[in-house]
Structure formats: C-alpha cells, structure tokens
Design a protein around this motif. Structure first.
Motif, PDB file in Angstrom:
ATOM      1  N   ASP A 146       0.810  -1.217   0.000  1.00  0.00           N
ATOM      2  CA  ASP A 146       0.000   0.000   0.000  1.00  0.00           C
ATOM      3  C   ASP A 146       0.845   1.270   0.000  1.00  0.00           C
ATOM      4  O   ASP A 146       0.297   2.380  -0.030  1.00  0.00           O
ATOM      5  CB  ASP A 146      -0.920   0.017   1.231  1.00  0.00           C
ATOM      6  N   GLY A 147       2.169   1.114   0.080  1.00  0.00           N
ATOM      7  CA  GLY A 147       3.043   2.287   0.086  1.00  0.00           C
ATOM      8  C   GLY A 147       3.132   2.983   1.430  1.00  0.00           C
ATOM      9  O   GLY A 147       3.574   4.129   1.515  1.00  0.00           O
ATOM     10  N   ASN A 148       2.744   2.292   2.514  1.00  0.00           N
ATOM     11  CA  ASN A 148       2.774   2.906   3.838  1.00  0.00           C
ATOM     12  C   ASN A 148       4.112   2.734   4.556  1.00  0.00           C
ATOM     13  O   ASN A 148       4.358   3.382   5.569  1.00  0.00           O
ATOM     14  CB  ASN A 148       1.648   2.349   4.707  1.00  0.00           C
ATOM     15  N   VAL A 149       4.953   1.806   4.078  1.00  0.00           N
ATOM     16  CA  VAL A 149       6.335   1.698   4.551  1.00  0.00           C
ATOM     17  C   VAL A 149       7.225   1.532   3.324  1.00  0.00           C
ATOM     18  O   VAL A 149       6.764   1.160   2.239  1.00  0.00           O
ATOM     19  CB  VAL A 149       6.561   0.517   5.532  1.00  0.00           C
ATOM     20  N   ASP A 150       8.516   1.827   3.518  1.00  0.00           N
ATOM     21  CA  ASP A 150       9.470   1.754   2.408  1.00  0.00           C
ATOM     22  C   ASP A 150      10.252   0.451   2.386  1.00  0.00           C
ATOM     23  O   ASP A 150      10.777   0.053   1.331  1.00  0.00           O
ATOM     24  CB  ASP A 150      10.459   2.928   2.498  1.00  0.00           C
ATOM     25  N   ALA A 151      10.370  -0.206   3.529  1.00  0.00           N
ATOM     26  CA  ALA A 151      11.123  -1.460   3.618  1.00  0.00           C
ATOM     27  C   ALA A 151      10.645  -2.227   4.843  1.00  0.00           C
ATOM     28  O   ALA A 151      10.027  -1.662   5.750  1.00  0.00           O
ATOM     29  CB  ALA A 151      12.621  -1.191   3.708  1.00  0.00           C
ATOM     30  N   ALA A 152      10.938  -3.529   4.859  1.00  0.00           N
ATOM     31  CA  ALA A 152      10.501  -4.368   5.982  1.00  0.00           C
ATOM     32  C   ALA A 152      11.556  -5.417   6.297  1.00  0.00           C
ATOM     33  O   ALA A 152      12.169  -5.994   5.391  1.00  0.00           O
ATOM     34  CB  ALA A 152       9.177  -5.044   5.654  1.00  0.00           C
ATOM     35  N   PHE A 153      11.783  -5.646   7.583  1.00  0.00           N
ATOM     36  CA  PHE A 153      12.650  -6.729   8.050  1.00  0.00           C
ATOM     37  C   PHE A 153      11.780  -7.954   8.323  1.00  0.00           C
ATOM     38  O   PHE A 153      10.782  -7.865   9.032  1.00  0.00           O
ATOM     39  CB  PHE A 153      13.366  -6.331   9.332  1.00  0.00           C
ATOM     40  N   VAL A 154      12.192  -9.076   7.762  1.00  0.00           N
ATOM     41  CA  VAL A 154      11.473 -10.331   7.961  1.00  0.00           C
ATOM     42  C   VAL A 154      12.508 -11.405   8.274  1.00  0.00           C
ATOM     43  O   VAL A 154      13.404 -11.655   7.466  1.00  0.00           O
ATOM     44  CB  VAL A 154      10.680 -10.738   6.694  1.00  0.00           C
ATOM     45  N   THR A 155      12.416 -12.026   9.436  1.00  0.00           N
ATOM     46  CA  THR A 155      13.314 -13.139   9.771  1.00  0.00           C
ATOM     47  C   THR A 155      12.516 -14.428   9.701  1.00  0.00           C
ATOM     48  O   THR A 155      11.652 -14.680  10.545  1.00  0.00           O
ATOM     49  CB  THR A 155      13.932 -12.961  11.168  1.00  0.00           C
ATOM     50  N   ALA A 156      12.799 -15.215   8.674  1.00  0.00           N
ATOM     51  CA  ALA A 156      12.060 -16.467   8.455  1.00  0.00           C
ATOM     52  C   ALA A 156      12.781 -17.280   7.394  1.00  0.00           C
ATOM     53  O   ALA A 156      13.585 -16.750   6.620  1.00  0.00           O
ATOM     54  CB  ALA A 156      10.630 -16.180   8.008  1.00  0.00           C
ATOM     55  N   GLY A 157      12.484 -18.562   7.357  1.00  0.00           N
ATOM     56  CA  GLY A 157      13.023 -19.387   6.289  1.00  0.00           C
ATOM     57  C   GLY A 157      12.474 -18.927   4.950  1.00  0.00           C
ATOM     58  O   GLY A 157      11.304 -18.563   4.844  1.00  0.00           O
ATOM     59  N   TYR A 158      13.336 -18.890   3.968  1.00  0.00           N
ATOM     60  CA  TYR A 158      12.878 -18.450   2.646  1.00  0.00           C
ATOM     61  C   TYR A 158      12.529 -19.646   1.773  1.00  0.00           C
ATOM     62  O   TYR A 158      13.102 -20.713   1.950  1.00  0.00           O
ATOM     63  CB  TYR A 158      13.952 -17.572   1.971  1.00  0.00           C
ATOM     64  N   PRO A 159      11.594 -19.522   0.833  1.00  0.00           N
ATOM     65  CA  PRO A 159      10.772 -18.340   0.581  1.00  0.00           C
ATOM     66  C   PRO A 159       9.697 -18.176   1.660  1.00  0.00           C
ATOM     67  O   PRO A 159       9.132 -19.151   2.129  1.00  0.00           O
ATOM     68  CB  PRO A 159      10.135 -18.627  -0.776  1.00  0.00           C
ATOM     69  N   THR A 160       9.457 -16.940   2.069  1.00  0.00           N
ATOM     70  CA  THR A 160       8.491 -16.618   3.121  1.00  0.00           C
ATOM     71  C   THR A 160       7.174 -16.182   2.494  1.00  0.00           C
ATOM     72  O   THR A 160       7.168 -15.380   1.560  1.00  0.00           O
ATOM     73  CB  THR A 160       9.036 -15.485   4.016  1.00  0.00           C
ATOM     74  N   ALA A 161       6.074 -16.694   3.011  1.00  0.00           N
ATOM     75  CA  ALA A 161       4.759 -16.417   2.421  1.00  0.00           C
ATOM     76  C   ALA A 161       4.480 -14.921   2.324  1.00  0.00           C
ATOM     77  O   ALA A 161       3.945 -14.442   1.312  1.00  0.00           O
ATOM     78  CB  ALA A 161       3.669 -17.105   3.240  1.00  0.00           C
ATOM     79  N   ALA A 162       4.853 -14.163   3.362  1.00  0.00           N
ATOM     80  CA  ALA A 162       4.581 -12.721   3.355  1.00  0.00           C
ATOM     81  C   ALA A 162       5.312 -12.026   2.215  1.00  0.00           C
ATOM     82  O   ALA A 162       4.766 -11.120   1.566  1.00  0.00           O
ATOM     83  CB  ALA A 162       4.980 -12.104   4.690  1.00  0.00           C
ATOM     84  N   VAL A 163       6.547 -12.451   1.949  1.00  0.00           N
ATOM     85  CA  VAL A 163       7.333 -11.844   0.865  1.00  0.00           C
ATOM     86  C   VAL A 163       6.820 -12.323  -0.493  1.00  0.00           C
ATOM     87  O   VAL A 163       6.762 -11.553  -1.456  1.00  0.00           O
ATOM     88  CB  VAL A 163       8.833 -12.151   1.038  1.00  0.00           C
ATOM     89  N   GLN A 164       6.447 -13.587  -0.581  1.00  0.00           N
ATOM     90  CA  GLN A 164       5.862 -14.097  -1.828  1.00  0.00           C
ATOM     91  C   GLN A 164       4.597 -13.324  -2.178  1.00  0.00           C
ATOM     92  O   GLN A 164       4.336 -13.047  -3.355  1.00  0.00           O
ATOM     93  CB  GLN A 164       5.547 -15.595  -1.688  1.00  0.00           C
ATOM     94  N   ASP A 165       3.825 -12.979  -1.152  1.00  0.00           N
ATOM     95  CA  ASP A 165       2.599 -12.220  -1.360  1.00  0.00           C
ATOM     96  C   ASP A 165       2.906 -10.859  -1.978  1.00  0.00           C
ATOM     97  O   ASP A 165       2.224 -10.411  -2.905  1.00  0.00           O
ATOM     98  CB  ASP A 165       1.875 -12.053  -0.019  1.00  0.00           C
ATOM     99  N   ILE A 166       3.948 -10.200  -1.465  1.00  0.00           N
ATOM    100  CA  ILE A 166       4.343  -8.907  -2.022  1.00  0.00           C
ATOM    101  C   ILE A 166       4.809  -9.081  -3.469  1.00  0.00           C
ATOM    102  O   ILE A 166       4.406  -8.332  -4.370  1.00  0.00           O
ATOM    103  CB  ILE A 166       5.488  -8.276  -1.192  1.00  0.00           C
ATOM    104  N   ALA A 167       5.671 -10.088  -3.700  1.00  0.00           N
ATOM    105  CA  ALA A 167       6.266 -10.298  -5.024  1.00  0.00           C
ATOM    106  C   ALA A 167       5.238 -10.689  -6.078  1.00  0.00           C
ATOM    107  O   ALA A 167       5.466 -10.502  -7.274  1.00  0.00           O
ATOM    108  CB  ALA A 167       7.359 -11.362  -4.942  1.00  0.00           C
ATOM    109  N   SER A 168       4.091 -11.221  -5.625  1.00  0.00           N
ATOM    110  CA  SER A 168       3.064 -11.625  -6.590  1.00  0.00           C
ATOM    111  C   SER A 168       2.403 -10.417  -7.258  1.00  0.00           C
ATOM    112  O   SER A 168       1.793 -10.546  -8.322  1.00  0.00           O
ATOM    113  CB  SER A 168       2.002 -12.485  -5.894  1.00  0.00           C
ATOM    114  N   GLN A 169       2.529  -9.246  -6.634  1.00  0.00           N
ATOM    115  CA  GLN A 169       1.870  -8.054  -7.166  1.00  0.00           C
ATOM    116  C   GLN A 169       2.824  -6.887  -7.440  1.00  0.00           C
ATOM    117  O   GLN A 169       2.437  -5.915  -8.084  1.00  0.00           O
ATOM    118  CB  GLN A 169       0.799  -7.579  -6.177  1.00  0.00           C
TER     119      GLN A 169
END
Length: 319
Positions: A189-212
């Motif tokens: 939504d453009g409400n933050v510029d970057a995000a820290f995510v600590t998780a095994g990759y591929p991470t569902a939250a990041v895949q969700d972003i990359a899908s769009q």
C-alpha cells in the motif's frame, strides 16, 4: 450388622483407593496427553511447520492431542512457555539464548527452565523493499519508514542489530512495529518503504508482495556480516539464491539465525524422547508443509543448540 457395616465401609474405601491409583497413572496407556505448540503469525514459516508437527504427534503418539496456535513468535512463545500456557514452541536460537541467560530483552527476566528438543533450519534475516522505492542498500534506510517486526519479537531484535552494524538506530528511521503480514500489506500500500522479515525463505509474506510488485532484497555485505557474527555468535552467513522470489533474479548475501523447537522441564524424558522420535521419523510430512522442511535433518538437529537439551531428545539423537 456391625460386621456388615464394617465390610461395606472397607469396600467403599477399597474402591476409592483403586480409583485414585488409576487416576494417578495406573493405566497410563489410556491417558490423554494435551500439548499446545506455539508457532508464529499465519503468514510466517512457523505456523505451517507447527501444524505439521501437531499432526505428526497426534498420529504417532498414543493418546496425544496436540494443536498448533498462531502467536507473536519467538519472544511471545518463550513467555508463554514460562507461564505454562504452551508446552512446545518454535523459536529463534538467538532469542532462546537471551532468555536462558537473562540478557537483551530478557534482562532481569531470565527463563531458567528451557530445554532444547532440536534445532531445525536456518532463518534468514530478509530486508525487503519494492524496486520502485529506489532503495538499494541498508544504508539507504536512513530517513525511511521501516517495518522492523512486531514489538518485542525476534525479528525486531535482528532488525536493531543489523541496523546497528550500519550505524543506524531507530532515531534515524521511522520505525513501524508490524507483523510479517502487516508489513506485507503496508509495503504493497506504500505505507512503509522497507521491511525486516526473519524467516526461512521463501516466506509467504514476501511471496505475497512479489506476486503483485517487483521486490528487491537488500544485501548484508561481508564486512558487516563479519562484524555482526563477532558480536552476536549465533548468526551465520547465508546466500539467498537468485529467483527465490518472482521477478527478482539476483543472488543476495545475508545472515541467518536458527529456528529450533523448545520445551520446558515440565516435559519429562520419556515424552521428550517420544516427541523427538515421532518428528524426526516423519520429516516428509514437515517437508510437505513448507519448503524449509527439506533443511531439517537428524544429523543437524544439535547444531547451534544454545541451551541444555531435554534428556529424552538428546538420547534419541545419540542413539
């Protein structure tokens, strides 16, 4: 009549004693074992892994009734273990070390009864932005809106430490305490510029972003990684392969901690053994739940173990 009364009283007492013995474990084969497994947010890696673990335990330990629950991840999970509201928890090895030694966010709040079941897989500290932001390095985060993880979470501790290696504090950014799923929505939504995510990759939250959206992972350069490892020895270097996320074909150097399975001293040796044997005899089910499952092995299950192990778990791995 007196004799009859006395016999009746003795009979009642005998029945009561037999019932008491049975209730205290005289017929343990029929007892139900209830286990709550603390995981993480539904968009992370812990939740599907924990669900698979619950299924394995229910299918392989007689009388087991295990369930996985969504939580605020590592720090929350350790506190839940301390309170006794859960029996097992998936956590980061770095935060477990802090808790067992009463340092960092557990300063003066040491949790002395934690026991390790196994280390599981590397959890990579991923710093995600959109290509459209123009951000190319962690140094570029100064003055930006950055999702640093849920308040008090393991990911938030990693974010602070990584930023510190680049000479950046929360005074230099607009920090946003968001879960993985909240961070994904905020990035889209453009409400933050970057995000820290600590998780095994591929991470569902990041895949969700990359899908769009076209995403970019920010690298942690070798000298910065070396400095982090020197100060925080639970970190290890890792390389995130090109193509891990749709539309991003660059190899990215980074760092990882280890995910691990923890209990408290309330889990006795026999149950610890049964849990460990069931899980590590059915790793295919965990692999089916999430791709990081392929990184979980019996051979690597004691690597990076930061605390004393449950005696039954240790016995299983040494057999």
């Amino acid at each position: 009549m007196k004799l009859f009364s006395r016999l009746s009283i003795l009979s009642v007492l005998l029945v009561a004693v037999i019932s008491l013995i049975a209730g205290c474990g005289g017929d343990s084969a029929g007892e139900k074992k209830f286990l709550n497994i603390a995981t993480g947010g539904t968009a992370g890696t812990y939740y599907p892994i924990g669900g698979a673990m619950a299924e394995i335990l229910n299918n392989n330990i007689q009388g087991m009734n295990a369930s996985a629950q969504s939580t605020g991840a590592t720090v929350a999970n350790i506190n839940m273990l301390k309170e006794g509201s859960v029996d097992l928890a998936i956590v980061q090895n770095d935060i477990t070390y802090y808790a067992a030694n009463g340092v960092e966010m557990f300063k003066d709040k040491k949790v002395g009864n934690l026991k390790g079941i196994a280390t599981l897989y590397p959890e990579t500290c991923q710093i995600v932005t959109l290509e459209s932001t123009g951000i190319k390095s962690i140094a570029d985060l100064k003055g930006k809106r950055v999702a640093v993880g849920a308040m008090g979470s393991g990911a938030e501790a990693n974010a602070r430490q990584i930023l510190e290696a680049y000479g950046i504090t929360y005074d230099d950014i607009d920090e946003q305490f968001l879960s993985f799923s909240e961070a994904a929505s905020a990035l889209k939504d453009g409400n933050v510029d970057a995000a820290f995510v600590t998780a095994g990759y591929p991470t569902a939250a990041v895949q969700d972003i990359a899908s769009q959206n076209k995403v970019r992972l920010l690298p942690i350069e070798a000298d910065k990684a070396d400095a982090l490892i020197a100060k925080y020895p639970f970190y290890t270097k890792v390389v995130i392969p090109a193509g891990t996320y749709a539309g991003f074909e660059e190899e990215v150097p980074g760092i990882s901690v280890m995910a691990m399975l923890v209990c408290t001293d309330k889990v006795d040796e026999q149950l610890g053994y049964d849990i460990t044997k069931a899980l590590f005899s059915n790793l295919d089910r965990i692999k089916a739940a999430h791709s990081v499952g392929k990184l979980i092995t019996k051979e690597g299950a004691m690597e990076g173990m930061p605390i004393q192990m449950n005696a039954g778990a240790e016995k299983f791995f040494k057999e």
